[in-house]
Scaffold this motif. Structure first.
Motif, mmCIF file in Angstrom:
data_model
loop_
_atom_site.group_PDB
_atom_site.id
_atom_site.type_symbol
_atom_site.label_atom_id
_atom_site.label_comp_id
_atom_site.label_asym_id
_atom_site.label_seq_id
_atom_site.Cartn_x
_atom_site.Cartn_y
_atom_site.Cartn_z
ATOM 1 N N ILE A 141 0.843 -1.202 0.000
ATOM 2 C CA ILE A 141 0.000 0.000 0.000
ATOM 3 C C ILE A 141 0.878 1.253 0.000
ATOM 4 C CG2 ILE A 141 -1.666 1.363 1.354
ATOM 5 C CD1 ILE A 141 -3.077 -0.978 0.058
ATOM 6 N N GLU A 142 1.890 1.280 0.860
ATOM 7 C CA GLU A 142 2.802 2.432 0.924
ATOM 8 C C GLU A 142 3.587 2.575 -0.378
ATOM 9 O OE1 GLU A 142 4.155 5.847 2.411
ATOM 10 O OE2 GLU A 142 2.616 4.592 3.352
ATOM 11 N N THR A 143 4.039 1.438 -0.918
ATOM 12 C CA THR A 143 4.772 1.446 -2.186
ATOM 13 C C THR A 143 3.874 1.976 -3.300
ATOM 14 O OG1 THR A 143 6.090 -0.453 -1.453
ATOM 15 C CG2 THR A 143 6.094 0.016 -3.805
ATOM 16 N N VAL A 169 -0.781 -0.449 -11.744
ATOM 17 C CA VAL A 169 -0.302 -1.343 -10.691
ATOM 18 C C VAL A 169 -1.365 -2.391 -10.375
ATOM 19 C CG1 VAL A 169 0.580 -1.497 -8.333
ATOM 20 C CG2 VAL A 169 1.073 0.543 -9.719
ATOM 21 N N ILE A 170 -0.931 -3.660 -10.393
ATOM 22 C CA ILE A 170 -1.796 -4.780 -10.031
ATOM 23 C C ILE A 170 -1.242 -5.334 -8.727
ATOM 24 C CG2 ILE A 170 -2.656 -7.053 -10.717
ATOM 25 C CD1 ILE A 170 -1.911 -6.110 -13.683
ATOM 26 N N LEU A 171 -2.032 -5.279 -7.671
ATOM 27 C CA LEU A 171 -1.567 -5.807 -6.392
ATOM 28 C C LEU A 171 -1.849 -7.293 -6.302
ATOM 29 C CD1 LEU A 171 -2.067 -2.619 -5.158
ATOM 30 C CD2 LEU A 171 -1.077 -3.947 -3.343
ATOM 31 N N MET A 172 -0.906 -8.028 -5.725
ATOM 32 C CA MET A 172 -1.069 -9.468 -5.515
ATOM 33 C C MET A 172 -0.708 -9.805 -4.082
ATOM 34 S SD MET A 172 0.439 -11.476 -8.762
ATOM 35 C CE MET A 172 -0.266 -13.039 -8.354
ATOM 36 N N THR A 173 -1.443 -10.738 -3.514
ATOM 37 C CA THR A 173 -1.084 -11.171 -2.176
ATOM 38 C C THR A 173 -1.598 -12.576 -1.888
ATOM 39 O OG1 THR A 173 -1.152 -10.617 0.166
ATOM 40 C CG2 THR A 173 -3.132 -10.132 -1.107
ATOM 41 N N GLU A 231 -10.787 -5.772 2.335
ATOM 42 C CA GLU A 231 -10.595 -4.366 2.735
ATOM 43 C C GLU A 231 -9.333 -3.783 2.120
ATOM 44 O OE1 GLU A 231 -10.715 -6.834 5.454
ATOM 45 O OE2 GLU A 231 -12.870 -6.767 5.151
ATOM 46 N N LYS A 232 -8.228 -4.538 2.172
ATOM 47 C CA LYS A 232 -6.960 -4.056 1.611
ATOM 48 C C LYS A 232 -7.064 -3.905 0.094
ATOM 49 C CE LYS A 232 -4.056 -3.505 5.012
ATOM 50 N NZ LYS A 232 -3.516 -2.181 5.322
ATOM 51 N N GLY A 233 -7.771 -4.840 -0.532
ATOM 52 C CA GLY A 233 -7.965 -4.772 -1.981
ATOM 53 C C GLY A 233 -8.744 -3.531 -2.373
ATOM 54 N N LYS A 293 -8.953 2.059 -4.408
ATOM 55 C CA LYS A 293 -9.309 3.460 -4.134
ATOM 56 C C LYS A 293 -8.081 4.358 -4.251
ATOM 57 C CE LYS A 293 -13.372 3.011 -1.169
ATOM 58 N NZ LYS A 293 -13.866 3.053 0.219
ATOM 59 N N LEU A 294 -6.923 3.829 -3.893
ATOM 60 C CA LEU A 294 -5.682 4.605 -3.963
ATOM 61 C C LEU A 294 -5.134 4.696 -5.388
ATOM 62 C CD1 LEU A 294 -3.887 3.301 -0.760
ATOM 63 C CD2 LEU A 294 -4.696 5.629 -1.167
ATOM 64 N N GLY A 295 -5.722 3.926 -6.305
ATOM 65 C CA GLY A 295 -5.282 4.019 -7.694
ATOM 66 C C GLY A 295 -4.747 2.742 -8.311
#
Length: 143
Positions: free
Chosen positions: A63-65, A78-82, A88-90, A95-97
């Motif tokens: 999130i910070e990155t 940016v595609i986040l993976m986890t 909630e984090k997704g 929302k952050l872009g």
């Protein structure tokens, strides 16, 4: 010839190697970073078609990155993976872009589709930016 350029950011070296190999086999150029800090220090950060970013990393998390990447390169896709997916984090990331959010291990086909989407979105943003720049030049020069 490469069909695009992707940056993978994950603190798990084995995961980076495997995913990098799979994406490369699909014709894309892949670079890796083992932390958010390393990714942000990459001088060609703005040139990637997509950034695949791990959400949970020691030090600076995804999130910070993401916030710092988009502050420096607003058109970055940016595609986040986890592996620690939380709705909630997704939602927060989007929302952050962030362009999207996927759970590990993601199907390679789903990931490739997201990368293609990212390429298309980035191309549109770059074209619009160039049009705006041309319009500004034309109006300020009075042609």
């Amino acid at each position: 010839m490469s069909q695009g350029k992707v940056l993978l950011v994950d603190d798990n070296e084995d995961f980076l190697d495997i995913l990098s190999e799979r994406i490369t086999s699909k014709g894309l150029e892949v670079e890796t970073a083992e932390s958010g800090t390393a990714a942000l220090a990459n001088p060609s950060l703005g040139s990637y078609d997509a950034v695949i970013l791990d959400l949970v990393m020691p030090g600076m998390d995804g999130i910070e990155t993401l916030k710092k990447m988009l502050a420096a390169n607003p058109e970055l896709q940016v595609i986040l993976m986890t592996g620690h997916a939380s709705l909630e984090k997704g939602i927060e990331a989007v929302k952050l872009g962030a362009m999207d959010f996927l759970e590990k291990p993601a199907e390679i086909q789903s990931l490739m589709e997201k990368i293609k989407e990212a390429q298309a979105k980035k191309m549109l943003l770059v074209e619009k930016k160039n049009e705006d720049k041309i319009r500004e030049i034309v109006f300020t020069k009075g042609w």
